[in-house]
Design an enzyme around this catalytic site. Structure first.
Site, mmCIF file in Angstrom:
data_model
loop_
_atom_site.group_PDB
_atom_site.id
_atom_site.type_symbol
_atom_site.label_atom_id
_atom_site.label_comp_id
_atom_site.label_asym_id
_atom_site.label_seq_id
_atom_site.Cartn_x
_atom_site.Cartn_y
_atom_site.Cartn_z
ATOM 1 N N ASN A 96 0.835 -1.198 0.000
ATOM 2 C CA ASN A 96 0.000 0.000 0.000
ATOM 3 C C ASN A 96 0.870 1.249 0.000
ATOM 4 O OD1 ASN A 96 -2.650 1.499 0.612
ATOM 5 N ND2 ASN A 96 -1.342 2.179 2.297
ATOM 6 N N GLU A 97 0.607 2.161 -0.931
ATOM 7 C CA GLU A 97 1.247 3.488 -0.957
ATOM 8 C C GLU A 97 2.733 3.429 -0.595
ATOM 9 O OE1 GLU A 97 -1.076 6.357 1.268
ATOM 10 O OE2 GLU A 97 -2.671 6.291 -0.206
ATOM 11 N N GLU A 119 -8.378 3.775 -3.737
ATOM 12 C CA GLU A 119 -8.724 4.697 -2.641
ATOM 13 C C GLU A 119 -9.121 6.031 -3.252
ATOM 14 O OE1 GLU A 119 -6.249 5.264 0.832
ATOM 15 O OE2 GLU A 119 -5.527 3.199 0.707
#
Ligand code: AHR
Length: 504
Positions: free
Chosen positions: A173-174, A293
């Site tokens: 994630n990110e 997201e």
């Protein structure tokens, strides 16, 4: 003054068959999303598993087809093994991402049970922050392998004889963000994600993988992060991720409503970057996009600074959404539909309590935020073939943007039910718009329903005691001889449903 806009919708101008997974959402171990949100043993509405049925009813009403889990920033420090097996043996851990204590009472198996009860598929993220290939391939084995191996037999021992068959997996994630535990450069991430992807697919070749893209288009490393990391992962993955949040921090609503144009630009740039890597690799494969997201997020920023660290499930990221936020969400949904040829998955971040359409009180009620409504109607009627609109709209300038179209719109054709739905946004803060839309190839279609989301007060909010912001079906429109005429009041979002038959 009434403004005039024109549009053409032609059944032959097909963008794509929409992948219903663009109406996905997200549950992270963050604040009260899990504890006090979807899971609250002892709540009067909780079932034997602790799942709040009032929340599940709302999630089902939204028609969410896929839910991302368990993070988010949380996943980059998560040991998935902590969350399986007998609950009394699960450790409490410090979650460094949100500075809280994670009890691990709820973990992978509970999530799978919950997501299936919600009528949705899981989208599982693996930890590529503090961990790597081994933990990721073990988790795939635990979840998807039928049996006869250490991890799959452990799942069976934990009471899950059948594999969970999780199809979609996010490789971290990110990872571009310095706030991420185990933040990595594009090359560091690319190598690790490539090798992790290989091992995960060797365990289960049927899975689909998402390579991390940038956490925001304003990141200084965007779009180089995609260009470099995809050189490693391109052949092994099926999607690249995009994340973006919006906010009206300056109080300039005209700019805020226009900010969805940035999302359009972001998507175009990521598409171009993927296609550059494709060209460089002489690849025949086209990579799709997972916008996993997106939302409005800014109301809670200040109050979150006051929260004491190391508590369990504190009220973090509890944005209370206004009517104007719902208009932005409506604009975002139109943007995602416009790009539905390449954006094949997307997740409204998040689903319950944390920057969410659904809110709960611990031990009490569950209620719908303003942003619930555009999401519900897009999810319900935005299924079928997206049609490329030709729009001629008046434009306006703001302090941040120029040439902003007052009217945004998209058509969705449900060929089976012979229905056409037009989603439209009037961004004008002062003027109504008369829309004339030519309908080509829709002979005999008439207006079935015109749903409007409007409110005089841009800052109106909903709460547990009442939903001030709620759509009504009293929109003014009519269709005859291939022409739809609709009245769109100032700052309003619309769902105009047309059909041939008298079906609802
Ligand atoms: O959705 C909230 C947070 O936003 C997520 O944990 C993270 O991925 C993003 O920065």
């Amino acid at each position: 003054m009434t403004l005039e806009a024109r549009m053409t919708l032609d059944r032959e101008y097909r963008i794509a068959e929409i992948d219903k997974r663009i109406y996905g959402s997200f549950i992270e171990h963050l604040g009260r999303a899990v504890y006090g949100g979807i899971y609250e043993p002892g709540h009067p509405e909780a079932d034997a598993r602790g799942f709040r049925q009032d929340v599940l009813r709302l999630v089902r009403e939204l028609g969410v087809p896929i839910v991302r889990y368990p993070g988010g920033n949380f996943v980059s420090g998560y040991n998935w093994e902590d969350g399986v097996g007998p609950k009394e043996q699960r450790p409490r851990r410090l979650d460094l991402a949100w500075r809280t204590v994670e009890t691990n009472e709820f973990g992978t198996n509970e999530f799978i049970e919950w997501v299936r009860a919600a009528g949705a598929e899981p989208m599982m993220a693996v930890n590529l922050g503090t961990r790597g290939i081994d933990e990721a391939r073990n988790l795939v084995e635990y979840c998807n392998h039928p049996g006869g191996s250490y991890w799959s037999d452990l799942r069976r021992k934990h009471g899950y004889e059948q594999p969970h068959n999780i199809k979609v997996w996010c490789l971290g994630n990110e990872m571009d963000g310095p706030w991420q535990i185990g933040h990595k450069t594009a090359a560091e991430y690319g190598r690790l994600a490539q090798e992790t992807a290989k091992a995960m697919k060797w365990v289960d070749p049927t899975i689909e993988l998402v390579s991390c893209g940038s956490s925001h288009p304003n990141m200084p490393t965007f779009p180089e992060y995609e260009a470099v990391s995809l050189e490693f992962t391109y052949d092994y993955v099926d999607y690249v991720s995009l994340h973006q949040y919006f906010g009206n921090r300056s109080g300039d609503t005209a700019s805020f409503l226009a900010s969805t144009l940035e999302m359009d630009h972001f998507i175009r740039t990521v598409k171009a970057t993927c296609d550059y890597v494709k060209a460089k690799k002489r690849s025949k494969k086209t990579l799709n996009l997972s916008f996993d997201e997106w939302n409005v997020w800014f109301h809670s920023n200040e109050q979150d600074k006051q929260i004491e660290p190391w508590s369990i499930a504190p009220p973090l990221l509890e944005d209370i959404y206004t009517f104007e936020d719902a208009l932005v969400v409506g604009g975002i949904l139109i943007t995602l539909l416009r790009h539905s040829d390449r954006v094949r998955m997307a997740c409204l971040a998040q689903l319950v309590n944390v920057i969410a359409p659904i809110m709960t009180e611990n031990g009490g009620r569950a209620w719908r935020q303003t942003i619930y409504w555009p999401f519900l109607y897009a999810s319900r009627y935005g299924r079928g073939v997206a049609l490329q609109p030709v729009i001629d709209s008046p434009k306006y300038d703001t302090s941040e943007y120029t040439d902003v179209p007052v009217l945004e719109g998209i058509g969705v054709h449900d060929e089976e039910r012979e229905q056409l739905t037009l989603f439209a946004l009037n961004r004008s803060l002062t003027d109504p718009v008369t829309l004339r839309c030519a309908l080509r190839g829709f002979e005999g279609y008439r207006v079935l329903e015109h749903i409007v989301l409007e409110h005089d007060d841009l800052k109106a909010v909903n709460g547990p005691d009442g939903e001030r912001v709620k759509p009504h079906a009293g929109g003014r429109s009519q269709a005859a001889d291939g022409l739809l005429e609709a009245e769109l009041p100032k700052h309003s979002w619309h769902v105009i449903r047309l059909g041939k038959r008298n079906e609802p």
